[in-house]
Design an enzyme around this catalytic site. Structure first.
Site, PDB file in Angstrom:
ATOM      1  N   LYS A  60      -7.799   1.429  -3.081  1.00 42.01           N
ATOM      2  CA  LYS A  60      -7.418   1.015  -1.720  1.00 42.01           C
ATOM      3  C   LYS A  60      -7.566   2.174  -0.726  1.00 42.01           C
ATOM      4  CE  LYS A  60      -5.027  -1.136   1.579  1.00 42.01           C
ATOM      5  NZ  LYS A  60      -5.529  -2.262   2.316  1.00 42.01           N
TER       6      LYS A  60
ATOM      7  N   THR B 260       0.870  -1.181   0.000  1.00 42.69           N
ATOM      8  CA  THR B 260       0.000   0.000   0.000  1.00 42.69           C
ATOM      9  C   THR B 260       0.901   1.223   0.000  1.00 42.69           C
ATOM     10  OG1 THR B 260      -1.633  -1.195   1.316  1.00 42.69           O
ATOM     11  CG2 THR B 260      -1.840   1.199   1.229  1.00 42.69           C
TER      12      THR B 260
ATOM     13  N   LYS C  87      -1.346   4.812   8.665  1.00 46.17           N
ATOM     14  CA  LYS C  87      -0.584   4.939   7.413  1.00 46.17           C
ATOM     15  C   LYS C  87      -1.525   5.189   6.226  1.00 46.17           C
ATOM     16  CE  LYS C  87       1.787   2.156   3.998  1.00 46.17           C
ATOM     17  NZ  LYS C  87       2.258   0.855   3.571  1.00 46.17           N
TER      18      LYS C  87
HETATM   19  P1  NAD Z   1       5.860  -6.178   7.224  1.00 43.55           P
HETATM   20  O1  NAD Z   1       6.634  -5.067   7.818  1.00 43.55           O
HETATM   21  O2  NAD Z   1       5.472  -7.346   8.057  1.00 43.55           O
HETATM   22  O3  NAD Z   1       6.661  -6.761   5.944  1.00 43.55           O
HETATM   23  C1  NAD Z   1       7.437  -5.989   5.080  1.00 43.55           C
HETATM   24  C2  NAD Z   1       8.667  -6.809   4.735  1.00 43.55           C
HETATM   25  O4  NAD Z   1       9.445  -6.117   3.756  1.00 43.55           O
HETATM   26  C3  NAD Z   1       9.594  -7.045   5.944  1.00 43.55           C
HETATM   27  O5  NAD Z   1       9.800  -8.428   6.152  1.00 43.55           O
HETATM   28  C4  NAD Z   1      10.893  -6.325   5.548  1.00 43.55           C
HETATM   29  O6  NAD Z   1      12.055  -6.957   6.043  1.00 43.55           O
HETATM   30  C5  NAD Z   1      10.804  -6.416   4.036  1.00 43.55           C
HETATM   31  N1  NAD Z   1      11.677  -5.471   3.346  1.00 43.55           N
HETATM   32  C6  NAD Z   1      12.013  -4.201   3.692  1.00 43.55           C
HETATM   33  N2  NAD Z   1      12.867  -3.682   2.786  1.00 43.55           N
HETATM   34  C7  NAD Z   1      13.067  -4.648   1.850  1.00 43.55           C
HETATM   35  C8  NAD Z   1      13.853  -4.723   0.670  1.00 43.55           C
HETATM   36  N3  NAD Z   1      14.603  -3.698   0.260  1.00 43.55           N
HETATM   37  N4  NAD Z   1      13.835  -5.875  -0.057  1.00 43.55           N
HETATM   38  C9  NAD Z   1      13.068  -6.931   0.333  1.00 43.55           C
HETATM   39  N5  NAD Z   1      12.316  -6.908   1.458  1.00 43.55           N
HETATM   40  C10 NAD Z   1      12.324  -5.798   2.195  1.00 43.55           C
HETATM   41  O7  NAD Z   1       4.564  -5.494   6.562  1.00 43.55           O
HETATM   42  P2  NAD Z   1       3.213  -6.235   6.109  1.00 43.55           P
HETATM   43  O8  NAD Z   1       2.223  -6.193   7.217  1.00 43.55           O
HETATM   44  O9  NAD Z   1       3.558  -7.525   5.455  1.00 43.55           O
HETATM   45  O10 NAD Z   1       2.679  -5.177   5.021  1.00 43.55           O
HETATM   46  C11 NAD Z   1       3.272  -5.099   3.736  1.00 43.55           C
HETATM   47  C12 NAD Z   1       2.466  -4.107   2.916  1.00 43.55           C
HETATM   48  O11 NAD Z   1       1.117  -4.550   2.832  1.00 43.55           O
HETATM   49  C13 NAD Z   1       2.417  -2.694   3.503  1.00 43.55           C
HETATM   50  O12 NAD Z   1       2.515  -1.768   2.444  1.00 43.55           O
HETATM   51  C14 NAD Z   1       1.057  -2.651   4.183  1.00 43.55           C
HETATM   52  O13 NAD Z   1       0.543  -1.341   4.253  1.00 43.55           O
HETATM   53  C15 NAD Z   1       0.239  -3.535   3.269  1.00 43.55           C
HETATM   54  N6  NAD Z   1      -0.923  -4.176   3.893  1.00 43.55           N
HETATM   55  C16 NAD Z   1      -0.797  -4.766   5.112  1.00 43.55           C
HETATM   56  C17 NAD Z   1      -1.907  -5.385   5.676  1.00 43.55           C
HETATM   57  C18 NAD Z   1      -1.803  -6.066   7.023  1.00 43.55           C
HETATM   58  O14 NAD Z   1      -2.845  -6.385   7.609  1.00 43.55           O
HETATM   59  N7  NAD Z   1      -0.607  -6.322   7.537  1.00 43.55           N
HETATM   60  C19 NAD Z   1      -3.151  -5.388   5.019  1.00 43.55           C
HETATM   61  C20 NAD Z   1      -3.228  -4.794   3.751  1.00 43.55           C
HETATM   62  C21 NAD Z   1      -2.107  -4.184   3.199  1.00 43.55           C
END
Ligand code: NAD
Length: 300
Positions: A171, A96, A246
């Site tokens: 979204k 997102t 966010k």
């Molecule tokens: P998270 O922080 O658990 O996962 C993000 C991952 O990206 C981490 O494991 C981090 O180490 C990795 N990362 C960071 N920099 C990187 C790089 N350069 N190369 C490869 N990996 C890298 O976050 P999440 O909860 O999995 O959310 C991910 C996305 O999905 C966000 O944008 C969030 O807004 C969106 N989202 C989350 C949810 C939810 O419920 N968690 C729901 C809908 C959307």
């Protein structure tokens, strides 16, 4: 895309980890990268091939999925890896991020001779694990068609919303409305409490009256009426306040950038921003507890 498709998966966190695992289960060859060792270990256990760098995952893939914390990280990573990709590689960003960042990511990919879609999701960690996410996709028809089989593995519903950035638009419009409706519902519940209306009677009336909303009927912010809602589990997320904060920040940016007189959207962003300073880890429906606390002692 067939099951012989090689999929690069960058970002194996709460969402990306189980999404990548579902692709492996469906028979895709997944080359996975995340800098965090625990995420790498889990991906290995789930059957992905974990590689040492993002560029390594990208260079051997036909399609590259990113699931990253924010737009800055997405753009930095695109800048880092685009030159390593085979010509015409399809980049699908499921994070997102800001609409403007999504458009920029698509432009960067196109300028490097690649294809790109924005494909943010709703449905949370449970939806990611169950393969029932909703995908909101922005980009060209042919690229959407090529990605659809993969998205259908990870999701229960996939909507092609329009051109580049329009998936992110869907979204943030949805989540802005969700944030606004949760605050409105919570104010009504606390007012009802003050006026002697029990939660059960509130639910009984409003769930079938004109004030009805998804926030009430599927995600009721007080314990009781909807047993599966986070309110019944001490507001353990669910959808954390940090994530709502966010998304409302992104929505508020988009309101300003597009000259929309979105007063309630901006107010909702301000309210969650304040709540996030103390309760980032609580489910966003816990806003009702904040409204109740701020309303203590006010009855005349
Ligand atoms: P998270 O922080 O658990 O996962 C993000 C991952 O990206 C981490 O494991 C981090 O180490 C990795 N990362 C960071 N920099 C990187 C790089 N350069 N190369 C490869 N990996 C890298 O976050 P999440 O909860 O999995 O959310 C991910 C996305 O999905 C966000 O944008 C969030 O807004 C969106 N989202 C989350 C949810 C939810 O419920 N968690 C729901 C809908 C959307």
């Amino acid at each position: 895309m067939s099951n012989n498709t090689k999929v690069g998966f960058l970002g194996l966190g709460h969402m990306g980890g189980p999404m990548a695992a579902n692709l492996v289960k469906a028979g895709y060859d997944v080359l996975a990268f995340d800098p965090v060792p625990a995420a790498q270990d889990q991906a290995r256990q789930d059957g992905a091939t974990v590689v040492a760098t993002a560029a390594e995952a990208v260079s051997a893939s036909d399609i590259v999925i990113t699931m990253l914390p924010n737009g800055r990280i997405v753009l930095d990573l695109y800048n880092e890896v685009l030159s390593a990709a085979k010509p015409g590689t399809l980049f699908v960003d499921c994070s997102t991020i800001d609409v403007a960042d999504a458009k920029q990511a698509a432009e960067l990919a196109a300028a490097a001779g690649h294809r790109a879609l924005d494909a943010p999701v709703s449905g949370g960690v449970a939806g990611a694990a169950a393969g029932t996410l909703t995908f909101m996709v922005g980009g060209a028809d042919a690229d959407f068609a090529d990605t659809l089989p993969l998205l259908e593995v990870m999701g229960g519903k996939v909507v092609h919303c329009g051109g580049a950035g329009v998936g992110q638009a869907a979204k943030i419009c949805n989540n802005m409305l969700l944030g606004i409706s949760m605050i409105g519902l919570s104010e009504a519940i606390v007012l009802g409490e003050k006026l002697g209306l029990t939660h059960d009677k509130f639910f009984d009336v409003v769930s079938t009256a004109s004030g009805q909303s998804w926030a009430l009927t599927s995600y009721c912010p007080v314990p009781g009426p909807v047993p599966t809602s986070p309110a019944n589990n001490d507001y353990k997320p669910g959808f954390a306040t940090a994530l709502m904060n966010k998304d409302l920040g992104l929505a508020a940016n988009a309101l300003r950038a597009n000259g929309v007189d979105g007063q309630i959207g901006q107010l909702a962003a301000d309210i969650y921003n304040r709540f996030n300073q103390d309760e980032a880890g609580k489910d966003f429906s816990a806003i009702v507890t904040d409204i109740r606390k701020r309303s203590e002692g006010e009855t005349k």
